[in-house]
Design an enzyme around this catalytic site. Structure first.
Site, PDB file in Angstrom:
ATOM      1  N   ASP A  62      15.560   0.889  14.398  1.00 16.23           N
ATOM      2  CA  ASP A  62      16.551   1.700  13.688  1.00 16.23           C
ATOM      3  C   ASP A  62      17.041   2.849  14.563  1.00 16.23           C
ATOM      4  O   ASP A  62      16.388   3.217  15.552  1.00 16.23           O
ATOM      5  CB  ASP A  62      15.969   2.241  12.367  1.00 16.23           C
ATOM      6  CG  ASP A  62      14.634   2.940  12.536  1.00 16.23           C
ATOM      7  OD1 ASP A  62      14.180   3.103  13.689  1.00 16.23           O
ATOM      8  OD2 ASP A  62      14.034   3.327  11.529  1.00 16.23           O
ATOM      9  N   ASN A 123       7.676   7.404   1.396  1.00 17.76           N
ATOM     10  CA  ASN A 123       8.199   6.698   0.218  1.00 17.76           C
ATOM     11  C   ASN A 123       8.059   5.175   0.366  1.00 17.76           C
ATOM     12  O   ASN A 123       8.603   4.420  -0.421  1.00 17.76           O
ATOM     13  CB  ASN A 123       9.668   7.076  -0.037  1.00 17.76           C
ATOM     14  CG  ASN A 123      10.570   6.703   1.139  1.00 17.76           C
ATOM     15  OD1 ASN A 123      10.111   6.112   2.112  1.00 17.76           O
ATOM     16  ND2 ASN A 123      11.840   7.041   1.045  1.00 17.76           N
ATOM     17  N   HIS A 125       9.064   3.387   3.042  1.00 21.18           N
ATOM     18  CA  HIS A 125      10.079   2.699   3.848  1.00 21.18           C
ATOM     19  C   HIS A 125       9.483   2.177   5.158  1.00 21.18           C
ATOM     20  O   HIS A 125       8.520   2.741   5.681  1.00 21.18           O
ATOM     21  CB  HIS A 125      11.314   3.579   4.103  1.00 21.18           C
ATOM     22  CG  HIS A 125      11.179   4.715   5.067  1.00 21.18           C
ATOM     23  ND1 HIS A 125      11.594   5.992   4.780  1.00 21.18           N
ATOM     24  CD2 HIS A 125      10.711   4.775   6.345  1.00 21.18           C
ATOM     25  CE1 HIS A 125      11.397   6.770   5.829  1.00 21.18           C
ATOM     26  NE2 HIS A 125      10.855   6.061   6.793  1.00 21.18           N
ATOM     27  N   GLU A 130      14.947   1.878   2.878  1.00 20.61           N
ATOM     28  CA  GLU A 130      14.501   2.777   1.822  1.00 20.61           C
ATOM     29  C   GLU A 130      14.160   1.982   0.555  1.00 20.61           C
ATOM     30  O   GLU A 130      14.567   0.823   0.409  1.00 20.61           O
ATOM     31  CB  GLU A 130      15.620   3.788   1.522  1.00 20.61           C
ATOM     32  CG  GLU A 130      15.987   4.690   2.693  1.00 20.61           C
ATOM     33  CD  GLU A 130      14.984   5.838   2.919  1.00 20.61           C
ATOM     34  OE1 GLU A 130      13.784   5.646   2.667  1.00 20.61           O
ATOM     35  OE2 GLU A 130      15.413   6.908   3.374  1.00 20.61           O
TER      36      GLU A 130
HETATM   37  C1  GLP Z   1      11.062   7.441  10.207  1.00 18.80           C
HETATM   38  C2  GLP Z   1      11.430   6.161  10.986  1.00 18.80           C
HETATM   39  C3  GLP Z   1      10.430   5.083  10.782  1.00 18.80           C
HETATM   40  C4  GLP Z   1       9.045   5.672  10.892  1.00 18.80           C
HETATM   41  C5  GLP Z   1       8.798   6.570   9.725  1.00 18.80           C
HETATM   42  C6  GLP Z   1       7.511   7.376   9.822  1.00 18.80           C
HETATM   43  O1  GLP Z   1      11.987   7.857   9.282  1.00 18.80           O
HETATM   44  N1  GLP Z   1      12.721   5.642  10.744  1.00 18.80           N
HETATM   45  O2  GLP Z   1      10.643   4.028  11.714  1.00 18.80           O
HETATM   46  O3  GLP Z   1       8.096   4.656  10.884  1.00 18.80           O
HETATM   47  O4  GLP Z   1       9.901   7.370   9.422  1.00 18.80           O
HETATM   48  O5  GLP Z   1       7.635   8.449  10.696  1.00 18.80           O
HETATM   49  P1  GLP Z   1       6.430   9.364  11.142  1.00 18.80           P
HETATM   50  O6  GLP Z   1       5.583   8.542  12.033  1.00 18.80           O
HETATM   51  O7  GLP Z   1       7.066  10.513  11.867  1.00 18.80           O
HETATM   52  O8  GLP Z   1       5.727   9.775   9.896  1.00 18.80           O
END
Ligand code: GLP
Length: 222
Positions: A62, A123, A125, A130
């Site tokens: 992404d 959440n 995702h 989402e």
């Molecule tokens: C982000 C990314 C995800 C990631 C997630 C967790 O929004 N788009 O690919 O896995 O949220 O992020 P973090 O590791 O900073 O908690």
């Protein structure tokens, strides 16, 4: 099953071991890569191991819809934490691009993702799929949930600077990966991870679709 590790260092090195083995056993591997704070230690570990990335191809899951050279863009993140510090060829790493059908074709044309490294949002995702995302979804533009924007505000000067839209691989795209490894860190992820892995399979918790994947490993530390 959720593999609980003792600390972040162990989480990072365990997943780095999996990536290293994949690259060494299959030098032509196609990897799916994610961003966020969780995989940072794993990327650092991989860089220090000085592996041969010259035949590896990667697909990031992404990207924010924002200026690609902004320091907090996922393109900048990947260059800074991995790509610029290995011998991967710039034309071997990919971020979702338009038209999205061509991005999907690129993945399919390379015979698919062998190993996909995922994180999870508070959440539920995965990538930027989402809650409410269709299990049949493919690469597309999405609006980020307020919770996701708040969670990611720590990387920006203010919450108002966080992009509100992103391009993400879909859940169906991710599920076509031959092997999936999900990493999660911190107590704030524990309950959603348990719901996703042991609760009902529902589009309200996108990560719950992983229960239907035949080759998925989950690694967690507090
Ligand atoms: C982000 C990314 C995800 C990631 C997630 C967790 O929004 N788009 O690919 O896995 O949220 O992020 P973090 O590791 O900073 O908690």
């Amino acid at each position: 099953m959720i593999n609980t590790l003792r600390n972040y260092m162990e989480l990072s090195s365990t997943v780095a071991d999996i990536v290293e083995a994949q690259i060494k056993e299959h030098p032509l591997s196609k990897l799916g890569l994610s961003t966020g704070s969780t995989p940072l230690g794993m990327y650092k570990e991989l860089v220090s191991r000085e592996l041969d990335w010259s035949t590896v191809i990667t697909f990031n899951l992404d990207v924010y819809l924002m200026y690609v050279n902004h320091p907090e863009s996922y393109q900048s993140y990947m260059r800074k934490n991995l790509f610029d510090r290995t011998n991967i060829y710039p034309n071997h790493y990919h971020f979702p691009f338009r038209p999205f059908s061509s991005f999907e074709d690129k993945i399919k044309g390379s015979k698919g993702i062998d190993l996909c490294i995922l994180g999870i949002g508070t959440n539920g995702h995965i990538a930027f799929n989402e809650p409410g995302s269709s299990f049949l979804s493919r690469t597309r533009v999405v609006n980020l949930e307020e919770q996701t924007i708040i969670d990611n505000a720590r990387f920006f000067d203010s919450v108002d600077d966080v992009p509100t839209q992103a391009i993400t691989m879909g859940l169906a795209t991710i599920m076509e990966s031959k092997k999936i490894v999900l990493m999660a860190k911190g107590l704030k992820k524990k309950s959603i991870l348990n719901q996703a892995m042991f609760g009902m399979i529902t589009e309200d918790i996108p990560a719950s679709i992983l229960q239907e994947h035949k080759n998925v490993e989950i690694y967690y530390c507090d």
